[in-house]
Write a protein that holds these residues in place. Structure first.
Motif, PDB file in Angstrom:
ATOM      1  N   TRP A  94     -30.371 107.109 -11.663  1.00  0.00           N
ATOM      2  CA  TRP A  94     -29.292 106.674 -12.379  1.00  0.00           C
ATOM      3  C   TRP A  94     -28.169 107.754 -13.007  1.00  0.00           C
ATOM      4  O   TRP A  94     -26.914 107.488 -13.127  1.00  0.00           O
ATOM      5  CB  TRP A  94     -29.601 105.765 -13.734  1.00  0.00           C
ATOM      6  N   TRP A 122     -25.532 107.733 -10.362  1.00  0.00           N
ATOM      7  CA  TRP A 122     -24.491 106.729 -10.674  1.00  0.00           C
ATOM      8  C   TRP A 122     -23.627 107.032 -11.837  1.00  0.00           C
ATOM      9  O   TRP A 122     -22.330 106.905 -11.677  1.00  0.00           O
ATOM     10  CB  TRP A 122     -25.246 105.494 -10.869  1.00  0.00           C
ATOM     11  N   LEU A 123     -24.203 107.496 -13.100  1.00  0.00           N
ATOM     12  CA  LEU A 123     -23.366 107.745 -14.108  1.00  0.00           C
ATOM     13  C   LEU A 123     -22.549 108.727 -14.146  1.00  0.00           C
ATOM     14  O   LEU A 123     -21.397 108.889 -14.716  1.00  0.00           O
ATOM     15  CB  LEU A 123     -24.425 107.925 -15.411  1.00  0.00           C
ATOM     16  N   PRO A 180     -20.175 110.245 -11.844  1.00  0.00           N
ATOM     17  CA  PRO A 180     -18.871 109.776 -11.466  1.00  0.00           C
ATOM     18  C   PRO A 180     -18.186 109.183 -12.620  1.00  0.00           C
ATOM     19  O   PRO A 180     -16.815 109.307 -12.860  1.00  0.00           O
ATOM     20  CB  PRO A 180     -19.021 109.114 -10.157  1.00  0.00           C
ATOM     21  N   GLN A 181     -18.971 108.129 -13.344  1.00  0.00           N
ATOM     22  CA  GLN A 181     -18.191 107.417 -14.279  1.00  0.00           C
ATOM     23  C   GLN A 181     -17.921 108.126 -15.412  1.00  0.00           C
ATOM     24  O   GLN A 181     -16.788 107.654 -16.323  1.00  0.00           O
ATOM     25  CB  GLN A 181     -19.270 106.334 -14.788  1.00  0.00           C
ATOM     26  N   LEU A 182     -18.284 109.295 -15.675  1.00  0.00           N
ATOM     27  CA  LEU A 182     -18.240 109.927 -16.898  1.00  0.00           C
ATOM     28  C   LEU A 182     -17.474 111.164 -16.645  1.00  0.00           C
ATOM     29  O   LEU A 182     -17.473 112.248 -17.373  1.00  0.00           O
ATOM     30  CB  LEU A 182     -19.251 110.336 -17.756  1.00  0.00           C
ATOM     31  N   ARG A 191     -23.500 117.442 -11.881  1.00  0.00           N
ATOM     32  CA  ARG A 191     -22.240 117.741 -11.121  1.00  0.00           C
ATOM     33  C   ARG A 191     -22.129 119.017 -10.039  1.00  0.00           C
ATOM     34  O   ARG A 191     -21.579 119.116  -9.281  1.00  0.00           O
ATOM     35  CB  ARG A 191     -21.142 117.956 -12.182  1.00  0.00           C
TER      36      ARG A 191
END
Length: 428
Positions: A131, A134-135, A137-139, A206
């Motif tokens: 997860w 997935w998370l 790129p969102q943040l 990252r």
């Protein structure tokens, strides 16, 4: 030397690492089975890169001929001992018996197991890598320069607002010094620490690192959140490692900036109180605990990576013990490591600062253990604290002095130091 070299485990990998403090290149050896990383210096890398020659003397001769290094057989013996101790060689005949004996030595008896697990143990709670993929790129906006400067501006405005209303700010602090306030602070600290660990995990992700586990570590029964970011050792750039190590502190400072601004701007009510709790806990916890290099928290790893000195505590301690013996006894022993004079002095002073800090901290923990447990149990745990963290290191140093007794008897400075120590004991 033995006629042939043992085989290395085939799943091991070696990646380029940052330059060491003395300027020489380094490499990182990865053991994927245990997810452990080992830093290799230049001679070790050159020997491992020629391991296929299978003859120790041929390896040494090739290195001395092809590079600027000039090694002897002792370098190969030290590397073999390291590989054997860290179980990086393919098991040969009779290896099962040796591994079993090593495991028993590491495990110790039940008293040692109980002591170790009372002092420190980990409880993995999550396997977050999927997860986090997935998370992240969102943040991504949290890592942008625009958001960074906006956060700095929010922090400046928030601190200015708190300074203008300092009397109300300090009065709110006094109002929260109660059992109800302690519960609210506990909730705020829990939220901040979860964000702290997410900061480490997202930054590592990252930079392409896997984050296998997150959970709780118990240090003398005190819960501390942790994130397994061992894979940052794969990163060749020191700046990337520093970014991961400092991500938790940066996250808490970000929360502190926005929470302080929110307290200054919000009207009276529940949200303003929440902002106050978050601002005070994150400012204090970050500066007093996480940024401190005296324990193995974020500040320690930041300082270690910045100086290019892995295992900073143990290396500084060894240097300080050597310095103490030389000042007391003038034995003329070589230093455990060669450093420039200024860095050597700095490391010795750093080691003494860590010892004093830990002495005060562990005495405080021992006192708390005594007061918050049943008295009989409290006394036992108090003795464990003092014995493990104070008496045992002193006893080991006295043993080191005993092994040097022959040299001490012939040292005039040792006799003078002994006389001064006896006078100090009489004075007490």
């Amino acid at each position: 030397m033995r006629p042939g070299l043992p085989l290395l485990r085939q799943e091991l990998s070696i990646d380029a690492g940052p330059r060491l403090a003395d300027g020489q290149p380094s490499w990182t050896l990865h053991d994927p089975v245990r997810n452990q990383f080992f830093q290799l210096d230049w001679p070790s890398f050159e020997m491992l890169s020629r391991w296929g020659l299978q003859d120790p003397q041929a390896v040494i001769d090739a290195i001395n001929r092809d590079t600027a290094l000039q090694l002897d057989g002792g370098a190969m013996e030290r590397l073999l001992a390291f590989l054997r101790d860290q179980q990086l060689l393919q098991p040969g005949r009779g290896a099962a018996v040796a591994f079993a004996a090593m495991r028993e030595r590491q495990r110790g008896n039940w008293q040692q197991w109980l002591l170790h697990n009372y002092l420190f143990f980990r409880v993995p709670l999550l396997r977050p890598d999927r997860w986090l993929t997935w998370l992240a790129p969102q943040l991504a906006f949290l890592f942008s320069p625009a958001f960074r400067w906006l956060t700095v501006a929010a922090g400046v405005a928030g601190v200015a607002g708190a300074y203008r209303e300092w009397e109300r700010f300090s009065a709110t602090l006094m109002d929260t010094l109660s059992w109800h306030g302690a519960l609210l602070y506990g909730c705020a600290v829990t939220f901040a620490k979860v964000c702290h660990e997410l900061g480490h995990a997202l930054t590592a992700k990252r930079h392409g690192c896997r984050v296998p586990t997150m959970g709780l570590a118990f240090l003398v029964m005190w819960p501390v959140a942790y994130t397994d970011t061992n894979e940052v050792w794969k990163l060749a750039r020191r700046g990337q490692r520093l970014a991961v190590a400092g991500a938790g502190i940066a996250t808490e400072l970000m929360i502190a900036c926005w929470a302080t601004l929110a307290w200054a701007w919000l009207p009276e009510g529940g949200p303003k109180q929440v902002a106050f709790l978050l601002s005070t806990t994150t400012w204090i916890a970050t500066v007093a605990i996480n940024a401190s290099p005296f324990m193995r928290f974020d500040g320690y790893f930041l300082l270690s990576d910045y100086l290019g000195l892995p295992n900073l505590h143990s290396r500084a301690f060894a240097l300080a013990r050597w310095d103490l013996r030389e000042r007391l006894f003038a034995l003329g022993e070589p230093a455990p490591e060669a450093f420039p004079p200024r860095r050597r002095t700095g490391l010795v002073l750093f080691a003494w600062a860590v010892w004093i800090y830990r002495l005060v901290l562990f005495l405080g923990i021992a006192a708390l253990v005594y007061h918050f447990f049943i008295k009989a149990v409290g006394i036992l745990l108090f003795m464990v604290e003092i014995g493990w963290f104070v008496a045992l290191p002193l006893w080991r140093e006295l043993q080191a002095w005993g092994r040097r007794w022959t040299a001490l008897r012939h040292s005039r400075r040792a006799w003078r130091s002994g006389a001064l120590l006896a006078l100090a004991a009489l004075a007490f």
